[in-house]
Enzyme design. Structure first.
Site, short mmCIF file in Angstrom:
data_model
loop_
_atom_site.label_atom_id
_atom_site.label_comp_id
_atom_site.label_asym_id
_atom_site.label_seq_id
_atom_site.Cartn_x
_atom_site.Cartn_y
_atom_site.Cartn_z
N ARG B 377 0.92 -1.25 -0.03
CA ARG B 377 -0.08 0.03 -0.05
C ARG B 377 0.79 1.18 -0.09
O ARG B 377 2.07 1.07 0.25
CB ARG B 377 -0.87 -0.02 1.14
N CYS B 941 -14.76 35.01 2.21
CA CYS B 941 -13.78 35.61 3.24
C CYS B 941 -14.18 34.69 4.54
O CYS B 941 -13.64 35.41 5.47
CB CYS B 941 -13.74 37.08 3.45
N TYR B 961 -11.70 35.10 -6.51
CA TYR B 961 -10.44 34.95 -5.52
C TYR B 961 -11.14 34.50 -4.15
O TYR B 961 -12.50 34.32 -3.89
CB TYR B 961 -9.79 36.22 -5.02
#
Lengths: 1023, 1023
Positions: B377, B941, B961
């Site tokens: 793995r 934000c 953004y």
């Protein structure tokens, strides 16, 4: 010339142009004047300068006025000719009112000038009629015209007027002055306000003042125009200019009214009711506004102007026998004094009522036996009268059934529901009697100061405001009081009008009552009633009682019952009631509810005798969960070695917790045995398991007891609502609402539950929430404590099955509150169906159960498509949906809602559904849901379910039913019918932003027009 | 036969069928085995019975087993032949593991049987190798097979085993017993748990137990099957049946897994590492997991089974020199002992790494010099190692740049940001040294009990958990601690593994430390460190210091800087930072922020030296409003007589209030004069006006002072961010957050502001809110107190203009919080532009100002189209939007979120954006807004701006953004790049409801299969 370009619109003369359909260019006022004239009502003649003229003036300025002048001159001469003919008096001066008439109302922003045309020769003529009246009119005109049209500061005239008043007062009272002028000159710079009223000044003084006003103008280099045409033109221009006053601009900016609209100007001949005993002025209603009976009802004053009626100095006469009151029963009536005029008035009234298809409130003036109608409007009336008038008009075929339904407002119905004194049980005598000004019987504590009303009401009191009479500044006090009692005033007094508007019981003019504000008491006969004493007022009969007397719900009058039957024929929306008790359920059925749309189960827990055990249940539920989690954590740790056996055990106990019904069945035994086994190897597990089973016993015992209690409640309510659906909402409030708050309660709970006080206080502390509205409540409580929800479900289903077994038809609907995710529903649907299977098997019945969800958070609306898959119905909880969609806590909104309505929001969204916001997310939810499940049943159970405008929205959005409080059911029936016939909702969000164009361009436009404005000012002052 | 119908899939023999692409019919485990075999990795051979067989069995039952049997027989014989050839030993018994292999993981739900094929003859063979091992294997097999496949209650064997263990203990210790059987018989019913471990039992006892187990079966009428084929068939059927165990069904019901999937069965030959010194077992990483350096790194145990390595009884040997540690530095390495095997291991490792294109973690067994790979793995590694490995692999061209970026997770970066000890400032010597197990230097108070950690952390402490070693039950304590220190254990100890997983600094195996739990202290050399004492641990170097030593932010290693540069080339989303101070702004720029996306102005008010005046401002603002409203009410009353003059005045003062800038300009003087005039006539107005002007003076003075302060702040931040945009949010919290709470603070405020304490307390009481989250905050404060917002706007614009004047490039953006209606924006846009005009005119500059709105309430999203018209940008405040959309208060969510995640919600929506709900409303908003204004700038934000999965959503939703906290900026840069190359977000909402079919039909299906299950049981017991 198309109507869009036609500037001057004549009315009331030989021909009338325009009508109510042209309000967009004539303004509302003007369009209505045209309308009346058109159907042959004798309105004073005049003409309207359309809004386009105003727009042209904005563009062309002064130049345009010159173009306009010859047209106005022509109109004036026509008007003069016409009215002279009627007056049969060529010399009677043509006086005019020049009023603004904007398309959108801008109260106080725009100018009006009265008595235009008042020249010296007019003065001479009027003096012949009444010298004082003539000079007063002149003085008023100079003052008004100069300040509005000529730009002279208003206060100059006002001060001057005050000085003369004072001088006259001194002259009258002090003596030693040769004449009033002497007194005036003696005033010097000392200036004091006079105690006289304007009306106390005689003609001679008025004359002096008028002359002095003209001097003032002269001193400022202004010649007062003597030419009526010039007066009119200047007045028109002043009205135009007032459209662009700084204030009007700012007002439009704030209210987002387009600057382009402009104002129309209404120029109307003035008529006079004070030309002798064959003149007069009055008001009437075309039917009795108190009872709805069909006869003219009104009063008038002979030889008087409109103002005199309003001023209330003289007692008006009745127009006919039917209108007489105790005050004027001995005066002659208009019908007796001037039968021909009265007859004409009857004809005009019938015409107006037929034209407007509504009972009218008409202002009229009689000038030397010539009847003039100054204004007509729909007459205000009591609710009972309105229902009678409407039902009568349907019968008279004046209006259709649908039109009738449209005209009934919810307030009309709710006013009828105002309680009445229960005469059978009444034992006391009234202490006083006044005028029954606004219906309803109500008791409350006596308070004399409007300010104190609010304080006392906030402190939880019911208050009746007692005043000599009320004034506009008392509005807030009136709003908080449950009823109003005044010792003065009549049916049209301020108190009466406001109380009726607010739907609040009022008794006015109870003249036996002597109010002593200073000592905070009133006396009636030999009884003294002090502030805080209890009285009952009966606004239906005008009686006042000491203390509280038995009252009861009013029976609906015949007309209301009939109207609601019509409504039921029309409506499509189902109407249910929100009801938590058998009593509520009974009331709901009585008012025509078709089911219960919201049964809040928490009320069953709040019963006084139950609350101690409920508290115990909550405390144990927490403890149980805690002990369970401890045990699970241990098993989880033990299973982390990867042993499949421990993993199995872990999943086993998880299942017991998630499907608590397993715990009361046998499934738990297997798992418990496995835990016991494992406990042998692990001391911690052994200890934890034993603590867990201890708590488990107490918790499940408590649940069983509570289940038996609430099962009884469900059986009773289901029985009352037999054959109708009952939507039961599982427990909704956060658990801390059930817990004791005060130290005494905590002590009591501790004693009754055996749980130490310190533990209860710790729990209280842990349950405290910052924003309880968005906290651990509703289905979230169910997810955390599935045992409690399961107990409720068992009670509902066992109650249902027992009733079904006994042959009753029961339609239970279980509803989950505060859902935000399909997983919540899927999980509980699973749980509920497991319980249903068991109960059905045990009782050998089929329960026709529906399972649904409240829709009260935006996320539920957004995921409505997924949620719909797992429910049978949605019920929108619009209170909470409004709170979360708007981010406004209803409890806290009071802190700023007054700042918001109407400046930002058109109305309070908690009384009327916020259609543009909350309504939009509801529509999104419905679309998503019905796309998945077209026949999903959708209702509303928030308080908006009883609000007519909101009902109209629910109807158009495609709801199946609304649920309102029992007493709002009849209103809901009416509103549902109105929604069907598409009565537009009254206060939809003003679409004001549609008006506001690009701001920059607007600002530039304003700058452009400023040039014109400034130019005008220069012209004016140089004049 | 198409792959859909093929039932048996062979692997690791002469040929391998299937591969990882067939996981849906082979299960994950099986598909991976096939995959390895296919590329030539020596995995133990075997075959897989596909999920279709399971489905067939559900339909046909027992009959199907008969059909299956000849196929299985054939496979077994092939397998036996194949492995015998490899072993070169025909007699070596073929033992098998029979495991379930579901497509969807159902941990602990499904059965596994090991050592199938263990017959008496096999026993005889194994005895030759190791008698104890042989009997133990036999005893385990009987126990496992009987309980799982034959349905004998498991506890019967367990109890029997325990009795023998106890008997042996007594026999050993007490004496007086002839043999163990004697001791066993003597136990009677008394039963006590033994203190011996399983491993303490010798072969003879194991033999006894095995025989006793067979007797038990005989007593129950069960003949233990001696035929290996029969054992296999019964085991297969048992695995099939386990799919429909009650628990598995319930598990699927809860997790909404379809009942139709079925399980595959993996039948794999068992291999043995305990066949002598030429055998062994071990684990290795293909690169060093701590440093990323490229060499094999691992250890092994000769002559041992897998369990022995895990049990930790023997110290494992290193596989090569590079892997040696202090513990095994003197032992030989695998490379030395079996160079050929080591060489093969190298080849296999390279092949696996190349195949999976990732560093591998490989489990292997050597059976008589034959290498078997049991599992491979992706290898776990430190963040620094991961960055190195990834960057190296890019350089080695093993992976592409994009693939490299995909592999970096935010945690890798954030771990690198863990602070390091500031060596330059460091003055103290470490008191101890351990293994640097998890990076980061951190200080905290010493706590020894994991339970106490939580308490102390909740009480606000930073805590370092100090333990001998940790165990799974300590997880919660570890989660709350800031760091972990243990005295035992190595790099793979529980503490080390967990701390790394949580990204928490840890020092483990600090052997000099002597912990005394009882006395709550630890000793090191002659130092005593008590609970609550402060220490610093340095997880980067393993040092432990007394007290707190200076730490600093780590510098990004070269590889991280390079990787972020690659990310910047790729990403489209802008990355800004949330910063409130110049310091924050500087950090943000350093980490590559392209602007400030959120500057919270309230922080300017909270500065200690300012707060007294801010409080005064708030108190005066309320007073000012109150006095203003009183005055307005009086004017309103006076204007109710309809006088246009009073109406004008009313609108005038309204405008002053709505456009507070007027108040500071000259406009107010005109209105004030009018009020003064009117005051002459009205005493109440005169009084009210004078009170108003009094308050006004103080209020406006205070505003001016505060303005000057905050202007300075703005100038500083704008300067730091020169050339980049700075989004300033006007004041957001409810005003009561600024007010004093404690009696001392209230007293202090009273002294500093001159406002009586009682008044302050009254205001506090009035401002108290039930749900502050939904209360009077954000733009609502602005609407109620426009003076405060205006003051802020003036400060921002004056600061900007002064900087512009001095030649700096400033890009201010003003943002309104809590907006719900376009009217709010329209109003303030108006106000802000008025101020801008004035400032620009005064300073003779142009300010490149943007005006925007926070989007944090659903209503704003719903009206986004209307709102967009009046703004330049949107910034989504996803914290509040999550709270309102979901109706969950973040502050209170802790009370139930654990019950919700993952049962109802897949993750905590406050750490990762709720894409299906909140994300949906964001998308609605964007669509509405961009329809109106296609180029509207949109950002976020909220704290989700720093969360990678959320960033992926924002990217795909079309945001311009994101704005994150300064220290998350590099993570945001990475995530933005990952979003661009479409790395699927990791934990999107499980679309589990898609699995759940019509519930009714499911339930019926379950009933159908129950018949089969019951039948089996009958067969079994009758056997």
């Amino acid at each position: 010339m198309s109507s869009e370009k036609k500037i001057i619109w004549r009315f009331g003369m030989d021909k009338t142009e325009g009508g109510k359909e042209l309000a967009h260019i004539l303004g509302n006022k003007g369009a209505q004047l045209c309308e009346m004239a058109k159907i042959g009502i004798p309105v004073p003649p005049g003409f309207i300068i359309s809004t386009q003229a105003c727009s042209e003036y904005m563009r062309q300025g002064e130049k345009y006025m010159k173009k306009l002048k010859p047209y106005v001159e022509e109109e004036l001469s026509k008007l003069k000719n016409y009215i002279s003919k009627i007056r049969k008096d060529k010399d009677f001066p043509l006086l005019l009112s020049v009023r603004s008439g904007a398309v959108v109302s801008m109260p106080g922003m725009m100018d009006t000038i009265l008595n235009v045309g008042m020249t010296k020769s007019a003065l001479e003529y009027l003096k012949k009629i009444d010298e004082r009246f003539a000079y007063d009119t002149w003085r008023r005109f100079i003052q008004m015209f100069s300040s509005i049209a000529l730009g002279v500061p208003k206060n100059i005239f006002e001060e001057e007027f005050e000085r003369w008043k004072k001088a006259y007062e001194i002259y009258l009272n002090e003596g030693g002055f040769s004449d009033i002028e002497h007194a005036y000159n003696n005033l010097g710079n000392k200036f004091e306000r006079s105690k006289l009223r304007d009306i106390d000044l005689p003609a001679s003084v008025m004359k002096k003042i008028s002359e002095r006003f003209l001097d003032i103008l002269k001193e400022r280099g202004i010649d007062f125009p003597e030419d009526p045409l010039e007066q009119v033109m200047i007045s028109i221009e002043a009205v135009f200019r007032s459209w662009n006053s700084e204030r009007a601009i700012a007002y439009r900016r704030i209210h987002n009214i387009s600057d382009d609209l402009g104002t129309a100007v209404n120029i109307v001949a003035m008529v006079f009711g004070n030309m002798g005993d064959d003149s007069g002025t009055g008001v009437l209603f075309t039917r009795n506004p108190n009872t709805g009976e069909k006869y003219l009802w009104g009063n008038f004053l002979p030889n008087a102007q409109g103002e005199d009626v309003v001023a209330g100095i003289r007692t008006p006469y009745a127009i006919n026998e039917e209108s007489k009151s105790s005050a004027n029963k001995n005066f002659p009536t208009l019908k007796e004094l001037m039968p021909d005029v009265y007859k004409e008035l009857q004809k005009v009234s019938e015409k107006l009522e037929s034209h407007y298809k509504e009972m009218q409130d008409i202002e009229f003036t009689i000038e030397r036996r010539k009847l003039w109608i100054l204004q007509t409007r729909t007459g205000k009336r009591t609710a009972r009268a309105h229902l009678k008038i409407t039902y009568d008009m349907i019968k008279e075929k004046k209006i259709s059934e649908k039109e009738g339904i449209k005209r009934i407002t919810p307030k009309h119905l709710s006013e009828l529901l105002f309680p009445v004194v229960d005469e059978e049980k009444l034992k006391s005598e009234p202490i006083a009697k006044g005028i029954a000004a606004s219906p309803g019987a109500v008791y409350g504590k006596v308070v004399f100061s409007p300010k104190e009303v609010e304080e006392m009401v906030r402190a939880g009191e019911r208050v009746i405001l007692v005043r000599h009479e009320t004034s506009p500044e008392d509005i807030k006090g009136i709003a908080f009081a449950v009823g109003i009692l005044t010792s003065r005033g009549g049916e049209t007094s301020h108190a009466a009008v406001v109380a009726r508007a607010m739907g609040k019981p009022a008794v006015v003019g109870a003249e036996d009552i002597f109010i002593d504000y200073e000592n905070n008491l009133f006396k009636v006969k030999d009884i003294e009633v002090k502030k805080g004493d209890l009285i009952t007022i009966d606004g239906n009969t005008g009686r006042v009682f000491l203390g509280s007397v038995p009252v009861k719900e009013a029976d609906f009058p015949e007309e209301a019952v009939k109207i609601l039957e019509i409504a039921d024929k029309i409506r499509r929306l189902g109407v249910r009631a929100n009801a938590d008790t058998p009593e509520d359920a009974r009331v709901a059925r009585k008012f025509g509810a078709e089911g219960i749309g919201l049964l809040r189960t928490e009320h069953m827990f709040f019963k006084e005798e139950r609350i101690p055990l409920v508290r115990k249940m909550i405390i144990l539920a927490r403890k149980y969960k805690q002990k369970f989690d401890e045990m699970r954590n241990i098993i989880q740790c033990l299973s982390e070695d990867g042993s499949p056996e421990m993993k199995k055990l872990l999943s086993g106990i998880n299942m017991l917790r998630y499907f608590p019904k397993f715990q009361r069945g046998k499934s738990h035994e297997v798992v418990f045995r496995e835990i016991e086994e494992k406990s042998k190897e692990d001391e911690r597990l052994a200890k934890s398991f034993s603590e867990y089973t201890d708590v488990r016993k107490g918790f499940f015992n408590t649940l069983s007891k509570i289940k038996e209690w609430i099962k009884k409640d469900f059986k009773e309510i289901f029985s009352v609502m037999e054959g109708l659906p009952v939507t039961v909402r599982l427990i909704d409030p956060p658990l801390h609402e059930f817990l004791p708050k005060s130290p005494e309660e905590i002590k009591d709970t501790s004693e009754k539950s055996g749980i130490p006080e310190s533990e209860i206080m710790e729990i209280l502390e842990k349950l405290r929430e910052t924003n309880p509205m968005l906290g651990h409540r509703g289905v979230r409580v169910g997810i955390s404590y599935p045992e409690i929800y399961c107990m409720q479900v068992e009670a509902i289903l066992e109650a249902s099955s027992e009733l079904i077994k006994s042959g009753k038809k029961v339609l239970p609907e279980i509803m989950l509150p505060n859902v935000i995710d399909p997983e919540e529903i899927k999980y509980f649907r699973n749980v509920i169906e497991m319980i249903q299977e068991d109960v059905e098997k045990e009782m050998k019945v089929k329960i026709p159960l529906s399972i649904g969800t409240m829709m009260e958070f935006p996320r539920a609306c957004l995921l409505a498509g997924e949620i719909a898959k797992f429910v049978d119905f949605f019920s929108f909880g619009t209170n909470d949906l409004t709170q979360t969609t708007m981010g406004i806590s209803r409890d806290d909104s009071g802190k700023f809602i007054d700042d918001y309505v109407p400046m930002i929001l058109p109305y309070n969204p908690f009384s009327k559904l916020d259609v543009v916001g909350v309504g939009k997310i509801i529509k999104i939810a419905l679309k998503e849901a019905r796309d998945v499940k077209p026949r999903l049943k959708v209702g509303v159970c928030g308080e908006h379910g009883g609000d007519p405008d909101s009902i109209s929205f629910f109807h158009s959005a495609g709801f199946d039913y609304i649920s309102a409080s029992p007493y709002r059911v009849s209103i809901a029936r009416l509103s549902a019918a109105q929604a069907e016939i598409d009565v537009p909702s009254k206060k939809e969000k003003k679409d004001s932003y549609l008006h506001l164009k690009n701001k920059k361009s607007q600002r530039e436009k304003r700058k452009g027009t400023k040039a014109v404005k400034n130019k005008k000012r220069v012209r004016k002052t140089s004049k």
